[in-house]
Design an enzyme around this catalytic site. Sequence first.
Site, PDB file in Angstrom:
ATOM      1  N   SER A  10       0.672  -1.142   0.125  1.00  0.00           N
ATOM      2  CA  SER A  10       0.141   0.168  -0.343  1.00  0.00           C
ATOM      3  C   SER A  10       0.585   1.109  -0.013  1.00  0.00           C
ATOM      4  CB  SER A  10      -0.701   0.085   1.025  1.00  0.00           C
ATOM      5  OG  SER A  10      -1.633   1.341   1.626  1.00  0.00           O
ATOM      6  N   TYR A  32       0.465  -0.070  10.612  1.00  0.00           N
ATOM      7  CA  TYR A  32       0.191  -0.622   9.862  1.00  0.00           C
ATOM      8  C   TYR A  32       1.177  -0.436   7.958  1.00  0.00           C
ATOM      9  CZ  TYR A  32      -3.006  -1.202   5.392  1.00  0.00           C
ATOM     10  OH  TYR A  32      -3.794  -1.117   4.646  1.00  0.00           O
TER      11      TYR A  32
END
Length: 327
Positions: free
Chosen positions: A160, A186
């Site tokens: 990501s 994350y």
Amino acid sequence: MMLTPQAPIGSGFGASSTAAEVIKGIDLTGKIVMVTGGYAGIGLETVRAFRSAGAKVIVPARDMEKAKAALADMPDVLLDTMDLLNPASIDAFAERFLSQFDKLHILVNNAGIMAVPLTRDERGYESQFAANHLGHFQLTCRLWPALVRAEGARVVALSSFAHRRAGIDFNDLNFERREYDTWAAYGQSKTANALFAVALDSIGKSQGVRAFSVHPGGIATDLQRHLSQAQLNSLDMFDKSGKPIISPENNRKTPEQGAATSVWCATNPKLEGMGGVYCADCEIAIALPSDDSTEMHGIRPRATDQVAAGRLWQLSEQLTGVKLDLK
């Protein structure tokens, strides 16, 4: 073998391309394909695309009832249980797969969790790193014999552009000494996904296994279920009526567009002989000059660093107790 340059190759596709468009003309008849988390969001659209090209698709699922309901219109997709936070579950799933299938042509490590409160798996590892990286590391290692036997397998790791939020903190991976930050955790896991592809490709290319990492785009899916309203508002993904904003060039995509880069990396013939690169918008992404870059579409040096990739690979072996069988 030379490293594949982290630079666009002129794919002919772009930010608004869909999975159906990039798979058009690709024949996967007789190919065995696996998509973790292939029963929701972009995973479901990834499965739909592979199936439309004739592949036999396997979906390991943590929530079998949800998976059965989501894939009810695709009864030929093979479902089996697996939990990325449970090492024994991963081993058992891999064993069942290898007893049934000789080869695995495409593995898409798509499942993941995002911005969850601090939780740990049974080993004490922080859950985002454990599920998003370590679980997929273990799964890939266990499936290695089938990937090698495919003689040209591709592994796609869902990273990501959140890798911009954090690199790997090798000194405090599991937030035991530093204060837990859900977005830093994350980001660390997404940097790990990109570095995993760098290391796996380096190891696997001599045996025909190539690896890619992808940024699918910002897509409204179940991935956001743990976010507060304030966190959701900060992502600028929804309009005032609560509907997802769709603007592919600005990283806001439909699930069909979000699945496209995974499918492109897994199947496109232009990528033959390439690997170890980070892709976005159905293209090899540009290499950014610094980790501090504010650019949305490229990849930062922290997520392509060969030394960091090797260090993470060795650490992952230690943390999981699993190694590739390189006989």
